[in-house]
Design a protein around this motif. Structure first.
Motif, short mmCIF file in Angstrom:
data_model
loop_
_atom_site.label_atom_id
_atom_site.label_comp_id
_atom_site.label_asym_id
_atom_site.label_seq_id
_atom_site.Cartn_x
_atom_site.Cartn_y
_atom_site.Cartn_z
N GLN A 83 0.80 -1.22 0.00
CA GLN A 83 0.00 0.00 0.00
C GLN A 83 0.84 1.28 0.00
O GLN A 83 0.29 2.38 -0.05
CB GLN A 83 -0.95 0.00 1.21
CG GLN A 83 -1.86 -1.22 1.27
CD GLN A 83 -2.57 -1.49 -0.04
OE1 GLN A 83 -3.13 -0.58 -0.65
NE2 GLN A 83 -2.57 -2.75 -0.48
N ASP A 84 2.16 1.14 0.07
CA ASP A 84 3.02 2.32 -0.05
C ASP A 84 2.98 2.90 -1.45
O ASP A 84 3.41 4.03 -1.69
CB ASP A 84 4.47 1.95 0.29
CG ASP A 84 4.68 1.77 1.79
OD1 ASP A 84 3.69 1.70 2.54
OD2 ASP A 84 5.85 1.71 2.23
N ILE A 85 2.48 2.11 -2.40
CA ILE A 85 2.40 2.52 -3.81
C ILE A 85 0.93 2.61 -4.18
O ILE A 85 0.19 1.63 -4.05
CB ILE A 85 3.13 1.50 -4.70
CG1 ILE A 85 4.61 1.41 -4.27
CG2 ILE A 85 3.02 1.87 -6.17
CD1 ILE A 85 5.31 0.16 -4.75
N ARG A 86 0.48 3.76 -4.64
CA ARG A 86 -0.94 4.04 -4.77
C ARG A 86 -1.30 4.47 -6.20
O ARG A 86 -1.55 5.64 -6.48
CB ARG A 86 -1.35 5.13 -3.78
CG ARG A 86 -1.00 4.78 -2.32
CD ARG A 86 -1.14 5.98 -1.40
NE ARG A 86 -0.84 5.62 -0.01
CZ ARG A 86 -0.75 6.51 0.98
NH1 ARG A 86 -0.92 7.80 0.72
NH2 ARG A 86 -0.47 6.10 2.21
N TRP A 87 -1.32 3.48 -7.08
CA TRP A 87 -1.68 3.80 -8.46
C TRP A 87 -3.16 4.19 -8.59
O TRP A 87 -3.59 4.62 -9.66
CB TRP A 87 -1.37 2.62 -9.37
CG TRP A 87 0.09 2.28 -9.44
CD1 TRP A 87 0.69 1.15 -8.99
CD2 TRP A 87 1.14 3.10 -9.98
NE1 TRP A 87 2.06 1.20 -9.21
CE2 TRP A 87 2.36 2.39 -9.82
CE3 TRP A 87 1.18 4.37 -10.57
CZ2 TRP A 87 3.59 2.89 -10.24
CZ3 TRP A 87 2.41 4.87 -10.98
CH2 TRP A 87 3.58 4.14 -10.82
N SER A 88 -3.91 4.07 -7.52
CA SER A 88 -5.30 4.56 -7.54
C SER A 88 -5.35 6.06 -7.80
O SER A 88 -6.33 6.57 -8.34
CB SER A 88 -6.00 4.23 -6.22
OG SER A 88 -5.29 4.78 -5.12
N SER A 114 3.46 -4.07 -9.08
CA SER A 114 4.55 -3.17 -9.46
C SER A 114 5.89 -3.88 -9.40
O SER A 114 6.02 -4.97 -8.83
CB SER A 114 4.56 -1.94 -8.55
OG SER A 114 3.33 -1.26 -8.60
N THR A 115 6.89 -3.24 -9.98
CA THR A 115 8.23 -3.81 -10.11
C THR A 115 9.26 -2.80 -9.60
O THR A 115 9.11 -1.59 -9.80
CB THR A 115 8.51 -4.14 -11.59
OG1 THR A 115 7.42 -4.90 -12.11
CG2 THR A 115 9.77 -4.97 -11.73
N LEU A 116 10.30 -3.32 -8.96
CA LEU A 116 11.34 -2.49 -8.35
C LEU A 116 12.63 -2.60 -9.15
O LEU A 116 12.99 -3.68 -9.61
CB LEU A 116 11.56 -2.94 -6.90
CG LEU A 116 12.56 -2.16 -6.04
CD1 LEU A 116 12.04 -0.74 -5.79
CD2 LEU A 116 12.78 -2.89 -4.72
N TRP A 117 13.33 -1.46 -9.28
CA TRP A 117 14.59 -1.40 -10.02
C TRP A 117 15.62 -0.66 -9.16
O TRP A 117 15.38 0.47 -8.73
CB TRP A 117 14.41 -0.63 -11.33
CG TRP A 117 13.26 -1.09 -12.17
CD1 TRP A 117 11.93 -0.97 -11.89
CD2 TRP A 117 13.34 -1.73 -13.44
NE1 TRP A 117 11.17 -1.49 -12.90
CE2 TRP A 117 11.99 -1.98 -13.87
CE3 TRP A 117 14.39 -2.12 -14.27
CZ2 TRP A 117 11.70 -2.59 -15.08
CZ3 TRP A 117 14.09 -2.73 -15.48
CH2 TRP A 117 12.77 -2.97 -15.87
N ILE A 118 16.78 -1.29 -8.94
CA ILE A 118 17.84 -0.69 -8.13
C ILE A 118 19.14 -0.79 -8.92
O ILE A 118 19.57 -1.90 -9.28
CB ILE A 118 18.00 -1.41 -6.78
CG1 ILE A 118 16.66 -1.44 -6.02
CG2 ILE A 118 19.08 -0.75 -5.93
CD1 ILE A 118 16.68 -2.32 -4.78
N GLY A 119 19.78 0.34 -9.18
CA GLY A 119 20.98 0.30 -10.01
C GLY A 119 22.06 1.27 -9.57
O GLY A 119 21.80 2.23 -8.83
N ILE A 121 10.21 2.54 -9.46
CA ILE A 121 9.09 1.62 -9.31
C ILE A 121 8.19 1.81 -10.52
O ILE A 121 7.87 2.94 -10.89
CB ILE A 121 8.29 1.88 -8.02
CG1 ILE A 121 9.17 1.64 -6.79
CG2 ILE A 121 7.03 1.02 -7.97
CD1 ILE A 121 8.54 2.12 -5.50
N ASN A 122 7.80 0.71 -11.16
CA ASN A 122 6.92 0.87 -12.32
C ASN A 122 5.76 -0.11 -12.27
O ASN A 122 5.78 -1.10 -11.53
CB ASN A 122 7.70 0.69 -13.63
CG ASN A 122 7.79 -0.76 -14.04
OD1 ASN A 122 8.43 -1.56 -13.37
ND2 ASN A 122 7.17 -1.11 -15.16
N SER A 123 4.76 0.17 -13.09
CA SER A 123 3.63 -0.75 -13.26
C SER A 123 3.20 -0.67 -14.71
O SER A 123 3.03 0.42 -15.26
CB SER A 123 2.47 -0.37 -12.34
OG SER A 123 1.46 -1.35 -12.35
#
Length: 488
Positions: free
Chosen positions: A135-140, A152-157, A260-262
């Protein structure tokens, strides 16, 4: 206590957004050029997900990193040309600070020569024992109720980490920048033929470009001069919309970046799934018939295996059946259809998910619409509320796009304080990983960065044949013919 405070929802009136969820969704679903949303996520707890905070929350778990060379050759660094290690996020942070690593997973990779990327990490798996963090990510807020970190997907680089230029067969993409900056090079669907598309290495739903767009070999790929690059630097707190079938190359330009993407499903995805089924059948049949000693790493590490002809045929039939089920349902709903109806028909994104352990083809349902790389109907620009809260990513000259980019500015409301959520710890990824290499041997393909392995050959290769057979335009035509035949 700190974790609970970081996820505290904003009080009424504390964070007023420039667009309502309904208006935002209308923009996302209709806009056919990339754009950056500003001041839309100021109350999202995910903005505190910097690397140190994630280390503390996930406490000692490991994650797979892809490592590539920082040197810029003429050939793209596809995932088949990279090395892979499993490491904690704490080990990654120490390595990315330039600390000597005499032992451990990064000991064989000098920081000055390599970048590292933990890409395509599904949050549903990383936080499988901490579902409250979804719920930290709210695409609503973007008009997609119920969509959270679970989809969603996480990216760390590290600095220099990049994704080769490609287009996604399914959906459109919303990307939130959390930490550091990333530079996006985007190309419209109409540039497809100028980008020399290939399905080798093969991965479902990804069409790669043969061109290293940051250092193009114009002798081999002269039509690349005709591309129209749209380049933008995405900063923390901003959300980039990547429309359907837009090509993109993404590079981290700060010491540590987190995104973070969706992927948002579209009606067009159902027909695209038929196309992908045809592509899989052709690629697996032809490449599996080759002599394994040829050493062509044609299967992307994200793919579990080269599936059999029987499985691929089942997959194709299921995709065709799903297409006609959707078509029938769409026709019956047409008199009273609305944007909310379309959302109710969507499911969790299938980008790369099908090949995960325990996810079969029938587990992903995608929808369809008219396909065409250069036939998108342009939206009326007067209806799109461009301004300080929605910034167009405009085309740039080739000279400018190769060395710089437009940096989108916001008023800073979306940025957390630097010291918030800053705890040390480690990170673990429970997703089954496919290719691991903890030794010090660098792949031979990675060293050959100045030219194609087949550059000196005059005979046509299997890959040359496949580039023609599974060209996106050809596959689209085959899919349409197959659907017509099945529908008779």
């Amino acid at each position: 206590m700190a974790e609970a405070e970081s996820r505290r929802p904003a009080a009424p009136g504390e964070d007023v957004k420039p667009f309502t969820p309904e208006k935002t969704k209308e923009i996302v679903m209709s806009l056919q050029q990339p754009a950056v949303f500003c001041n839309m996520v100021g109350d999202w707890p995910a903005l505190h997900w910097n690397a140190k905070y994630l280390s503390a929350v996930l406490d000692g778990k490991t994650i797979q990193f892809r490592l590539g060379l920082k040197t810029m050759g003429l050939v793209p660094q596809f995932e088949t040309r990279c090395s892979y290690v499993k490491a904690t996020l704490e080990e990654f942070l120490a390595w990315s600070c330039g600390q000597p690593c005499l032992s451990g997973p990064f000991s064989c990779y000098e920081f000055s020569k390599y970048w590292a990327y933990a890409d395509y990490k599904y949050i549903a798996r990383i936080f499988e024992d901490k579902p409250e963090f979804f719920q930290d990510i709210r695409w609503s807020d973007f008009g997609f109720p119920g969509r959270s970190g679970k989809e969603s997907t996480l990216w760390i680089g590290s600095e220099g980490a990049n994704t080769p230029c490609h287009l996604d067969s399914y959906g459109c993409n919303l990307v939130l920048q959390v930490q550091g900056r990333k530079r996006w090079h985007l190309f419209p669907p109409g540039d497809t033929s100028f980008l020399y598309p290939t399905r080798i290495p093969y991965e479902e739903s990804s069409v790669f470009s043969k061109v290293n767009i940051t250092n193009p070999d114009l002798k081999r790929f002269p039509k690349f001069r005709n591309t129209t690059a749209h380049v933008v630097t995405l900063s923390p707190g901003q959300v980039l919309l990547v429309p359907r079938h837009w090509w993109h190359y993404v590079e981290s330009i700060d010491p540590i970046t987190i995104s973070i993407n969706s992927w948002i499903e579209l009606d067009a995805d159902h027909e695209a799934r038929v196309e992908e089924a045809i592509t899989r059948m052709l690629v697996c049949a032809i490449k599996s018939a080759e002599n394994p000693s040829d050493g062509d790493p044609w299967l992307n590490p994200t793919e579990v295996e080269a599936t059999s002809h029987e499985i691929n045929l089942q997959y194709l039939n299921k995709a065709v059946l799903a297409y006609f089920k959707w078509q029938k349902a769409s026709e019956s709903e047409q008199p009273c259809s609305s944007s909310s109806d379309a959302e109710q028909r969507t499911t969790a994104s299938c980008k790369r998910r099908k090949r995960q352990v325990g996810c079969e083809p029938e587990g992903c349902r995608l929808l369809t619409h008219e396909f065409g790389f250069s036939t998108f109907k342009a939206e009326n620009p007067q209806k799109i509320p461009f301004g300080p809260h929605l910034i167009q990513v405009l085309p740039q000259s080739q000279e400018t796009s190769s060395v710089g980019a437009v940096a989108v500015e916001s008023d800073g409301r979306d940025l957390p304080h630097e010291n918030e959520g800053g705890h040390f710890g480690k990170l673990h990824c429970t997703r089954a990983q496919l290719v691991m290499s903890n030794d010090c041997e660098t792949p031979a393909h990675q060293m050959d960065s100045d030219g194609s392995p087949n550059a000196s050959q005059t005979a046509l290769s299997t890959n040359d044949l496949l580039d023609c057979l599974v060209n996106p335009h050809v596959i689209n035509s085959v899919a349409r013919l197959l659907l017509e035949r099945t529908g008779v």
